[in-house]
Scaffold this motif. Structure first.
Motif, short mmCIF file in Angstrom:
data_model
loop_
_atom_site.label_atom_id
_atom_site.label_comp_id
_atom_site.label_asym_id
_atom_site.label_seq_id
_atom_site.Cartn_x
_atom_site.Cartn_y
_atom_site.Cartn_z
N GLY A 30 0.52 -1.57 0.20
CA GLY A 30 0.57 0.16 -0.09
C GLY A 30 1.15 1.09 0.31
N ARG A 31 0.14 2.54 -0.32
CA ARG A 31 1.07 4.04 -0.42
C ARG A 31 0.09 5.22 -0.13
NH1 ARG A 31 1.67 4.89 -5.67
NH2 ARG A 31 0.47 6.90 -5.77
N LEU A 32 0.93 5.87 0.93
CA LEU A 32 0.24 6.82 1.68
C LEU A 32 0.64 8.08 0.96
CD1 LEU A 32 -1.37 8.49 3.91
CD2 LEU A 32 0.38 8.84 4.84
N ASP A 33 -0.45 8.98 0.48
CA ASP A 33 0.32 10.28 -0.42
C ASP A 33 -0.38 11.45 0.49
OD1 ASP A 33 1.34 9.35 -2.59
OD2 ASP A 33 -0.53 9.24 -3.95
N LEU A 34 0.70 11.72 1.87
CA LEU A 34 0.44 12.59 2.25
C LEU A 34 0.72 14.45 2.23
CD1 LEU A 34 -0.81 13.17 5.50
CD2 LEU A 34 1.30 13.18 6.44
N THR A 35 -0.58 15.23 2.25
CA THR A 35 0.22 16.38 1.78
C THR A 35 -0.08 17.02 3.40
OG1 THR A 35 -0.31 16.45 -0.57
CG2 THR A 35 -0.41 18.78 0.93
N VAL A 36 1.11 18.32 3.56
CA VAL A 36 1.15 19.12 5.11
C VAL A 36 0.93 20.27 4.83
CG1 VAL A 36 1.67 19.65 7.56
CG2 VAL A 36 2.04 17.04 6.49
N ARG A 37 -0.07 21.08 4.38
CA ARG A 37 0.40 22.83 4.43
C ARG A 37 -0.42 23.29 5.12
NH1 ARG A 37 -4.72 22.85 0.82
NH2 ARG A 37 -6.09 23.80 2.83
N TRP A 92 -0.88 21.16 18.56
CA TRP A 92 -1.45 20.64 17.28
C TRP A 92 -1.73 18.88 17.02
CZ3 TRP A 92 0.17 19.08 12.59
CH2 TRP A 92 1.06 19.91 11.81
N GLU A 93 -1.86 18.28 16.48
CA GLU A 93 -2.29 17.51 15.71
C GLU A 93 -3.24 16.50 14.93
OE1 GLU A 93 -1.36 13.45 18.44
OE2 GLU A 93 -3.69 13.81 18.43
N GLY A 94 -3.18 16.11 14.09
CA GLY A 94 -3.73 15.22 13.00
C GLY A 94 -3.61 14.21 12.38
N ARG A 95 -4.99 12.89 12.47
CA ARG A 95 -4.45 11.98 11.80
C ARG A 95 -5.32 11.49 11.21
NH1 ARG A 95 -2.13 8.96 15.57
NH2 ARG A 95 -1.52 9.59 17.77
N VAL A 110 -3.54 17.20 5.48
CA VAL A 110 -2.90 18.34 7.10
C VAL A 110 -2.64 19.37 7.01
CG1 VAL A 110 -2.52 18.22 9.47
CG2 VAL A 110 -2.74 16.17 8.01
N ALA A 111 -4.20 20.54 7.01
CA ALA A 111 -3.70 21.91 6.84
C ALA A 111 -4.08 21.78 8.30
CB ALA A 111 -4.97 22.07 6.22
N VAL A 112 -2.44 23.16 8.74
CA VAL A 112 -2.91 23.85 10.01
C VAL A 112 -2.98 25.59 9.42
CG1 VAL A 112 -0.33 23.77 10.28
CG2 VAL A 112 -1.55 23.65 12.25
N ASP A 113 -3.10 25.93 10.58
CA ASP A 113 -2.77 27.35 10.37
C ASP A 113 -2.84 27.93 11.58
OD1 ASP A 113 -5.03 28.23 11.47
OD2 ASP A 113 -6.54 28.28 9.39
N ASP A 114 -3.13 29.20 12.40
CA ASP A 114 -2.55 29.67 13.60
C ASP A 114 -4.03 29.29 14.49
OD1 ASP A 114 -0.65 31.19 12.47
OD2 ASP A 114 -1.24 32.55 11.96
N VAL A 117 -6.81 23.07 12.99
CA VAL A 117 -6.70 21.67 12.14
C VAL A 117 -7.36 20.78 11.37
CG1 VAL A 117 -4.91 19.76 11.74
CG2 VAL A 117 -4.41 21.99 13.68
N GLU A 118 -7.05 20.96 10.24
CA GLU A 118 -8.09 20.72 9.26
C GLU A 118 -6.76 19.35 8.24
OE1 GLU A 118 -10.09 22.96 6.33
OE2 GLU A 118 -9.52 24.90 6.99
N VAL A 119 -8.29 18.38 8.46
CA VAL A 119 -7.54 16.74 8.67
C VAL A 119 -9.09 16.44 6.36
CG1 VAL A 119 -6.71 14.45 9.06
CG2 VAL A 119 -6.66 16.26 10.67
N ALA A 120 -8.34 15.59 5.97
CA ALA A 120 -9.11 14.74 5.24
C ALA A 120 -8.12 14.01 4.68
CB ALA A 120 -9.29 15.90 3.69
N GLY A 121 -9.37 12.74 4.05
CA GLY A 121 -8.38 11.20 3.35
C GLY A 121 -9.39 11.13 2.60
N GLU A 122 -8.85 10.04 1.81
CA GLU A 122 -10.03 9.28 1.03
C GLU A 122 -8.70 8.62 0.35
OE1 GLU A 122 -12.11 11.33 -2.05
OE2 GLU A 122 -10.12 12.24 -3.21
#
Length: 127
Positions: A30-37, A92-95, A110-114, A117-122
């Motif tokens: 398997g593979r995870l394509d993760l973006t941290v923004r 902060w944390e995103g899972r 995983v998108a983070v600002d001040d 934290v927003e987390v989305a996956g599919e």
């Protein structure tokens, strides 16, 4: 001669298809394509940890993501089982979690600002 070649090719193709149906070939990992923004105004230090439910660590990496920048992580994981990605910062944390047995490629963000934290996956590519 031509007929024998065609018969041999047809038998080889049938054997390959049958082996795939019976599960004789090895499954792709398997593979995870993760973006941290980083949507904030300042750089953030992030820790990325990707583990399987059997305790295997597939990725453990730290990085700094500048303001307005996204960082991509591509992690090869096991063929089966539950996998979890944890992206953490100073406060902060995103899972994300998915089953590699049903999803060969999982896309996560995983998108983070001040303030949040927003987390989305599919599942990007089912098995």
């Amino acid at each position: 001669m031509e007929r024998r070649g065609l018969l041999a090719a047809g038998a080889g193709a049938l054997a390959a298809v049958t082996a795939g149906c019976l599960g004789l070939g090895g499954a792709d990992p398997g593979r995870l394509d993760l973006t941290v923004r980083n949507d904030g105004d300042d750089p953030v230090d992030v820790d990325v940890l990707v583990e399987g439910d059997d305790g295997t660590t597939y990725e453990a990496e730290s990085d700094r993501v500048d303001a307005g920048v996204a960082r991509a992580f591509e992690v090869t994981v096991g063929v089966n089982g539950r996998h979890e990605a944890a992206v953490t910062g100073a406060d902060w944390e995103g899972r994300l979690a998915w089953d590699a047995g049903t999803c060969r490629v999982y896309d996560g963000l995983v998108a983070v600002d001040d303030a949040a934290v927003e987390v989305a996956g599919e599942c990007g590519e089912p098995r």
